[in-house]
Scaffold this motif. Structure first.
Motif, PDB file in Angstrom:
ATOM      1  N   ARG A 138       0.828  -1.209   0.000  1.00 30.58           N
ATOM      2  CA  ARG A 138       0.000   0.000   0.000  1.00 30.58           C
ATOM      3  C   ARG A 138       0.865   1.263   0.000  1.00 30.58           C
ATOM      4  NH1 ARG A 138      -2.854  -3.180   3.735  1.00 30.58           N
ATOM      5  NH2 ARG A 138      -1.987  -2.027   5.519  1.00 30.58           N
ATOM      6  N   LEU A 139       1.947   1.240   0.755  1.00 31.10           N
ATOM      7  CA  LEU A 139       2.847   2.395   0.774  1.00 31.10           C
ATOM      8  C   LEU A 139       3.480   2.609  -0.603  1.00 31.10           C
ATOM      9  CD1 LEU A 139       4.696   2.090   4.209  1.00 31.10           C
ATOM     10  CD2 LEU A 139       3.271   3.997   3.454  1.00 31.10           C
ATOM     11  N   CYS A 140       3.875   1.507  -1.260  1.00 32.40           N
ATOM     12  CA  CYS A 140       4.499   1.640  -2.586  1.00 32.40           C
ATOM     13  C   CYS A 140       3.523   2.233  -3.589  1.00 32.40           C
ATOM     14  CB  CYS A 140       4.994   0.278  -3.070  1.00 32.40           C
ATOM     15  SG  CYS A 140       6.408  -0.352  -2.153  1.00 32.40           S
ATOM     16  N   THR A 141       2.278   1.799  -3.539  1.00 33.89           N
ATOM     17  CA  THR A 141       1.258   2.335  -4.450  1.00 33.89           C
ATOM     18  C   THR A 141       1.065   3.827  -4.211  1.00 33.89           C
ATOM     19  OG1 THR A 141       0.122   0.200  -4.516  1.00 33.89           O
ATOM     20  CG2 THR A 141      -1.135   2.144  -5.196  1.00 33.89           C
ATOM     21  N   ALA A 142       0.991   4.211  -2.945  1.00 34.06           N
ATOM     22  CA  ALA A 142       0.794   5.622  -2.605  1.00 34.06           C
ATOM     23  C   ALA A 142       2.003   6.462  -2.990  1.00 34.06           C
ATOM     24  CB  ALA A 142       0.503   5.772  -1.115  1.00 34.06           C
ATOM     25  N   CYS A 143       3.193   5.826  -3.037  1.00 32.75           N
ATOM     26  CA  CYS A 143       4.427   6.569  -3.355  1.00 32.75           C
ATOM     27  C   CYS A 143       4.463   7.067  -4.791  1.00 32.75           C
ATOM     28  CB  CYS A 143       5.664   5.697  -3.100  1.00 32.75           C
ATOM     29  SG  CYS A 143       6.295   5.835  -1.411  1.00 32.75           S
ATOM     30  N   SER A 144       3.522   6.601  -5.639  1.00 31.96           N
ATOM     31  CA  SER A 144       3.502   7.101  -7.010  1.00 31.96           C
ATOM     32  C   SER A 144       3.244   8.595  -7.064  1.00 31.96           C
ATOM     33  CB  SER A 144       2.435   6.353  -7.817  1.00 31.96           C
ATOM     34  OG  SER A 144       1.142   6.582  -7.235  1.00 31.96           O
ATOM     35  N   SER A 145       2.633   9.128  -5.988  1.00 26.54           N
ATOM     36  CA  SER A 145       2.371  10.572  -5.933  1.00 26.54           C
ATOM     37  C   SER A 145       3.370  11.313  -5.055  1.00 26.54           C
ATOM     38  CB  SER A 145       0.955  10.815  -5.395  1.00 26.54           C
ATOM     39  OG  SER A 145       0.822  10.288  -4.083  1.00 26.54           O
ATOM     40  N   GLY A 146       4.376  10.574  -4.495  1.00 28.36           N
ATOM     41  CA  GLY A 146       5.394  11.235  -3.682  1.00 28.36           C
ATOM     42  C   GLY A 146       5.670  10.441  -2.416  1.00 28.36           C
ATOM     43  N   PRO A 147       6.617  10.917  -1.585  1.00 26.09           N
ATOM     44  CA  PRO A 147       6.972  10.222  -0.339  1.00 26.09           C
ATOM     45  C   PRO A 147       5.768  10.044   0.577  1.00 26.09           C
ATOM     46  CG  PRO A 147       8.562  11.940  -0.838  1.00 26.09           C
ATOM     47  CD  PRO A 147       7.429  12.129  -1.790  1.00 26.09           C
ATOM     48  N   GLN A 148       5.763   8.897   1.291  1.00 28.94           N
ATOM     49  CA  GLN A 148       4.662   8.570   2.187  1.00 28.94           C
ATOM     50  C   GLN A 148       5.183   8.379   3.610  1.00 28.94           C
ATOM     51  OE1 GLN A 148       1.319   8.430   1.173  1.00 28.94           O
ATOM     52  NE2 GLN A 148       2.281   9.331  -0.675  1.00 28.94           N
ATOM     53  N   SER A 149       4.339   8.688   4.587  1.00 28.91           N
ATOM     54  CA  SER A 149       4.694   8.530   5.991  1.00 28.91           C
ATOM     55  C   SER A 149       3.508   7.940   6.742  1.00 28.91           C
ATOM     56  CB  SER A 149       5.087   9.882   6.599  1.00 28.91           C
ATOM     57  OG  SER A 149       5.403   9.741   7.969  1.00 28.91           O
ATOM     58  N   THR A 150       3.796   6.937   7.567  1.00 27.23           N
ATOM     59  CA  THR A 150       2.741   6.309   8.361  1.00 27.23           C
ATOM     60  C   THR A 150       3.367   5.659   9.579  1.00 27.23           C
ATOM     61  OG1 THR A 150       0.844   4.809   8.285  1.00 27.23           O
ATOM     62  CG2 THR A 150       2.864   4.075   7.185  1.00 27.23           C
ATOM     63  N   GLU A 151       2.542   5.274  10.527  1.00 28.16           N
ATOM     64  CA  GLU A 151       3.031   4.544  11.687  1.00 28.16           C
ATOM     65  C   GLU A 151       2.760   3.056  11.516  1.00 28.16           C
ATOM     66  OE1 GLU A 151       1.836   6.048  15.465  1.00 28.16           O
ATOM     67  OE2 GLU A 151       2.549   8.089  15.048  1.00 28.16           O
ATOM     68  N   GLY A 152       3.633   2.236  12.078  1.00 28.08           N
ATOM     69  CA  GLY A 152       3.479   0.791  11.992  1.00 28.08           C
ATOM     70  C   GLY A 152       4.337   0.123  13.039  1.00 28.08           C
ATOM     71  N   GLN A 153       4.505  -1.210  12.851  1.00 32.77           N
ATOM     72  CA  GLN A 153       5.346  -1.968  13.768  1.00 32.77           C
ATOM     73  C   GLN A 153       6.285  -2.860  12.972  1.00 32.77           C
ATOM     74  OE1 GLN A 153       3.587  -3.773  17.305  1.00 32.77           O
ATOM     75  NE2 GLN A 153       1.697  -2.604  16.970  1.00 32.77           N
ATOM     76  N   LEU A 154       7.545  -2.894  13.420  1.00 31.58           N
ATOM     77  CA  LEU A 154       8.553  -3.762  12.831  1.00 31.58           C
ATOM     78  C   LEU A 154       8.812  -4.933  13.769  1.00 31.58           C
ATOM     79  CD1 LEU A 154      11.171  -1.193  11.433  1.00 31.58           C
ATOM     80  CD2 LEU A 154       9.692  -2.695  10.085  1.00 31.58           C
ATOM     81  N   ARG A 155       9.042  -6.095  13.156  1.00 30.77           N
ATOM     82  CA  ARG A 155       9.316  -7.294  13.922  1.00 30.77           C
ATOM     83  C   ARG A 155      10.822  -7.462  14.061  1.00 30.77           C
ATOM     84  NH1 ARG A 155       6.891 -10.297  10.832  1.00 30.77           N
ATOM     85  NH2 ARG A 155       4.863 -10.525  11.865  1.00 30.77           N
ATOM     86  N   ALA A 156      11.383  -7.354  15.289  1.00 33.10           N
ATOM     87  CA  ALA A 156      12.819  -7.504  15.527  1.00 33.10           C
ATOM     88  C   ALA A 156      13.201  -8.981  15.526  1.00 33.10           C
ATOM     89  CB  ALA A 156      13.201  -6.866  16.855  1.00 33.10           C
ATOM     90  N   ARG A 157      14.479  -9.243  15.454  1.00 33.74           N
ATOM     91  CA  ARG A 157      14.966 -10.625  15.454  1.00 33.74           C
ATOM     92  C   ARG A 157      14.543 -11.350  16.733  1.00 33.74           C
ATOM     93  NH1 ARG A 157      21.282 -12.501  14.529  1.00 33.74           N
ATOM     94  NH2 ARG A 157      20.865 -14.740  14.543  1.00 33.74           N
ATOM     95  N   SER A 158      14.493 -10.586  17.822  1.00 31.81           N
ATOM     96  CA  SER A 158      14.118 -11.173  19.102  1.00 31.81           C
ATOM     97  C   SER A 158      12.636 -11.506  19.174  1.00 31.81           C
ATOM     98  CB  SER A 158      14.471 -10.217  20.238  1.00 31.81           C
ATOM     99  OG  SER A 158      13.711  -9.017  20.109  1.00 31.81           O
ATOM    100  N   GLY A 159      11.868 -11.081  18.170  1.00 36.03           N
ATOM    101  CA  GLY A 159      10.424 -11.270  18.197  1.00 36.03           C
ATOM    102  C   GLY A 159       9.681 -10.087  18.761  1.00 36.03           C
ATOM    103  N   GLN A 160      10.404  -9.095  19.281  1.00 29.87           N
ATOM    104  CA  GLN A 160       9.766  -7.902  19.844  1.00 29.87           C
ATOM    105  C   GLN A 160       9.109  -7.088  18.742  1.00 29.87           C
ATOM    106  OE1 GLN A 160      12.546  -5.298  21.744  1.00 29.87           O
ATOM    107  NE2 GLN A 160      11.001  -3.846  22.432  1.00 29.87           N
ATOM    108  N   HIS A 161       7.956  -6.512  19.032  1.00 29.43           N
ATOM    109  CA  HIS A 161       7.255  -5.638  18.103  1.00 29.43           C
ATOM    110  C   HIS A 161       7.629  -4.189  18.430  1.00 29.43           C
ATOM    111  CE1 HIS A 161       3.961  -8.949  17.554  1.00 29.43           C
ATOM    112  NE2 HIS A 161       5.151  -9.289  17.087  1.00 29.43           N
TER     113      HIS A 161
END
Length: 640
Positions: free
Chosen positions: A229-252
């Motif tokens: 979804r971010l890539c699709t939106a990037c067709s009109s320019g840079p995008q910014s949103t909040e989310g969560q990344l999964r670390a190697r330890s499993g921490q969100h």
């Protein structure tokens, strides 16, 4: 008047001309140097770099002509472009193509014209380097050859300039990265595979660089489909949103994601730049973003100078590999591995500049060489803003970028000027000496009909020799080959000697030189070089003063420095010329300078000499109220 035919490759030629992005661009010193040198070599009042557009000829650089362009149908240069060959017209009144041309019958009253075609990298004729006189004349073989060499150099400079612009566009892409930079940075291909990562990203996610480069961002994002979804939106320019990344330890990890497409103008998508800010440290990340985004692209870093004198790089972007051949980890605790790769000749100046920046909290800015383990010597430019920390440590936020291509272009220009100057010096010395003997009567009395012409020839040969001497001085200064013998000097006797030496020149202009009263003191300088600078400033002041006026020379010690001033009562300096006054070949009014004499190099040489002696030079001027040129030198025995 006959108009030049349209070349068969006109459309291709015009496209190439526009692709170089030269038309209607501001004046540039490197091209002004070419026209100044062409006019000097060919001894003509006018020299032009002319580009032949569809309906006009436009001048990228001009000496001795105020016009910026003329209609194409009037252009001599259009004939040279159409034939793609040198064009030389000894007397336009004798040439049926030009005798009734308005440029011949009225201002600028062209009689002589010589133009050499200017070619781009594909050999297309874009315009000419030409010289013009208002009197019929003929170039000798040496002048013709040198004009051809200058035309070839001009074409090469067109290409170098375009390369520099393309590099600037590449830098703009890096700037987009910095504008969105946060704690963690990932460079992705269009499918989301990690190509590169910085130290913060590795720490945040708990992966090594090699492990991260095997990952795809969709695997690291907790929310399914978020990357797409971010890539699709990037067709009109840079995008910014909040989310969560999964670390190697499993921490969100809660993060703010900033995704920007990487795409050069007119090119397909190359990938994406992802900046992830750890929201648990939002304020710290925001401040770092502001500091980094304020810098130019390149190797972005933080440099810490501890109170005990040791240093390290708490943060260094992956660009450190390209600049120094180090990894961020190698210098995170100790900057020694990086300092070891400074060029031995430049390392003392770099360390001294860092010390000054730390002492004064002034911006650090330096150009120096690095010995890269893979690429060999590189020229780099660094700039950083210092910040004093509570414990007495100093932290710089800055960038370092590779400027080797720019330096190679500068070297090409300097080598060309040096070669031409050396080649001209020997024959010119012989010519000047011979003319001096003839005018001095060594070969018998000179007929009256020849006397004036011989005196003009001798004067012009001396003037050209002065230009060559100035060019060689500039070459030595730039190359660091001019030797300076810095010694404590009694200043008052030196000022008195400068006044005596330059009094005859001032009397020739009916100007009086005055040394104002003052206390004697000592300065640290090279006597011969200081006399050279004073001679230039006094000669300039006398040359541009009206008959009957006076020029004042003074010296006043203040705060560990001695300020030497040369004040005249002339017309002052025009506001638009002030920023260029210390540039090479800079002349406020080419016509007036031709009448007064001068090469446009004296002030540039003076600035280099004074700065090599650890001093400063500048001026104060109000147009119509005269000028004061001053230089500051360290006073012996007094701390600034």
């Amino acid at each position: 008047m006959s108009q030049a035919p349209i070349p068969a490759n006109e459309q291709e030629r015009l496209a190439a001309l526009r692709a170089l992005e030269l038309l209607d661009s501001p004046a540039e010193a490197m091209f002004d140097h070419i026209t100044a040198l062409a006019a000097q070599i060919c001894d003509t009042p006018i020299a032009l770099i002319s580009l032949v557009d569809a309906q006009r000829q436009w001048f990228k650089s001009q000496v001795g002509l105020d016009a910026e362009q003329t209609a194409r149908e009037l252009a001599f240069c259009a004939h040279a472009v159409a034939a793609d060959a040198p064009l030389e017209v000894d007397n336009a009144l004798d040439d049926a193509r030009f005798r009734d041309n308005p440029l011949v019958t009225s201002d600028p009253h062209i009689r002589f014209y010589a133009g050499m075609p200017l070619h781009d990298g594909r050999g297309l004729a874009l315009g000419t380097l030409c010289v013009i006189d208002r009197q019929p004349r003929h170039l000798d073989s040496h002048q013709r050859a040198q004009l051809q060499h200058l035309a070839q150099l001009t074409g090469e400079l067109f290409e170098l300039r375009l390369q520099a612009r393309r590099q600037a566009e590449q830098s703009a892409m890096h700037q987009a990265m910095l504008d969105n930079a946060g704690s963690a940075v990932l460079v992705l291909d269009p499918q989301g595979r990690v190509l590169r990562s910085n130290h913060e990203a590795q720490q945040l996610l708990g992966y090594s660089p090699a492990e991260l480069e095997d990952k795809y961002l969709p695997q690291l994002l907790l929310e399914p489909g978020q990357y797409e979804r971010l890539c699709t939106a990037c067709s009109s320019g840079p995008q910014s949103t909040e989310g969560q990344l999964r670390a190697r330890s499993g921490q969100h990890l809660p993060v703010r994601l900033n995704l920007s497409p990487i795409r050069a103008e007119g090119q397909p998508l190359q990938g994406y730049l992802l900046v992830a800010n750890d929201l648990s440290q939002r304020e710290e990340a925001r401040l770092r973003l502001q500091r980094i985004a304020a810098q130019l692209p390149g190797m972005v870093y933080q440099y810490l100078l501890r109170a005990d004198g040791s240093s390290c790089f708490p943060y260094a972007s992956a660009g450190i590999r390209d600049v120094y051949g180090c990894t961020p980890e190698e210098v995170s605790e100790d900057a020694g591995p990086l300092h070891a790769r400074l060029h031995p000749d430049d390392a003392p100046q770099v360390h001294a500049a860092i010390a000054r920046s730390a002492a004064n909290l002034s911006t650090w800015h330096q150009e120096y060489r690095v010995l890269h383990p893979l690429h060999g010597p590189l020229w780099v430019e660094g700039r950083a803003a210092p910040q004093r920390l509570p414990g007495g440590e100093t932290l710089w936020h800055g960038f370092i970028s590779d400027i080797s291509e720019r330096k190679r272009g500068e070297q090409l220009q300097n080598e060309f000027v040096s070669t031409v100057s050396h080649e001209l010096r020997t024959p010119l010395t012989a010519i000047a000496g011979s003319l001096g003997l003839i005018n001095g009567g060594a070969l018998g009395a000179v007929p009256e009909q020849m006397q004036q012409m011989l005196e003009i020839a001798q004067s012009n040969s001396q003037r050209l020799r002065k230009l060559i001497d100035d060019l060689l001085d500039i070459d030595k200064l730039v190359a660091g080959k001019m030797r300076f013998d810095l010694q404590p000097l009694a200043l008052r006797p030196l000022l008195e000697q400068a006044l005596r030496s330059n009094q005859p020149y001032a009397e020739h202009h009916r100007v009086q030189l005055l040394l104002l009263p003052g206390i004697d003191c000592q300065v640290c300088a090279d006597a011969q070089r200081l006399e050279q600078v004073l001679a230039n400033l006094l000669a300039n002041a006398a040359k541009f003063s009206a008959a009957g006026q006076s020029v004042e020379l003074s010296a006043v010690p203040t705060d560990g420095w001695v300020r030497i001033s040369v004040r005249d009562q002339g017309q002052g300096i025009a506001q638009d010329f002030k920023p260029r006054i210390f540039s090479k070949f800079a002349q406020a009014d080419a016509g007036d300078t031709r009448r007064q004499g001068g090469t446009g190099l004296g002030l540039a040489i003076s600035k280099e000499i004074i700065e090599h002696m650890g001093g400063r030079i500048g001026f104060d001027s109000v147009e119509g109220q005269g000028s004061t040129f001053w230089l500051d030198l360290p006073q012996v025995g007094v701390q600034p």
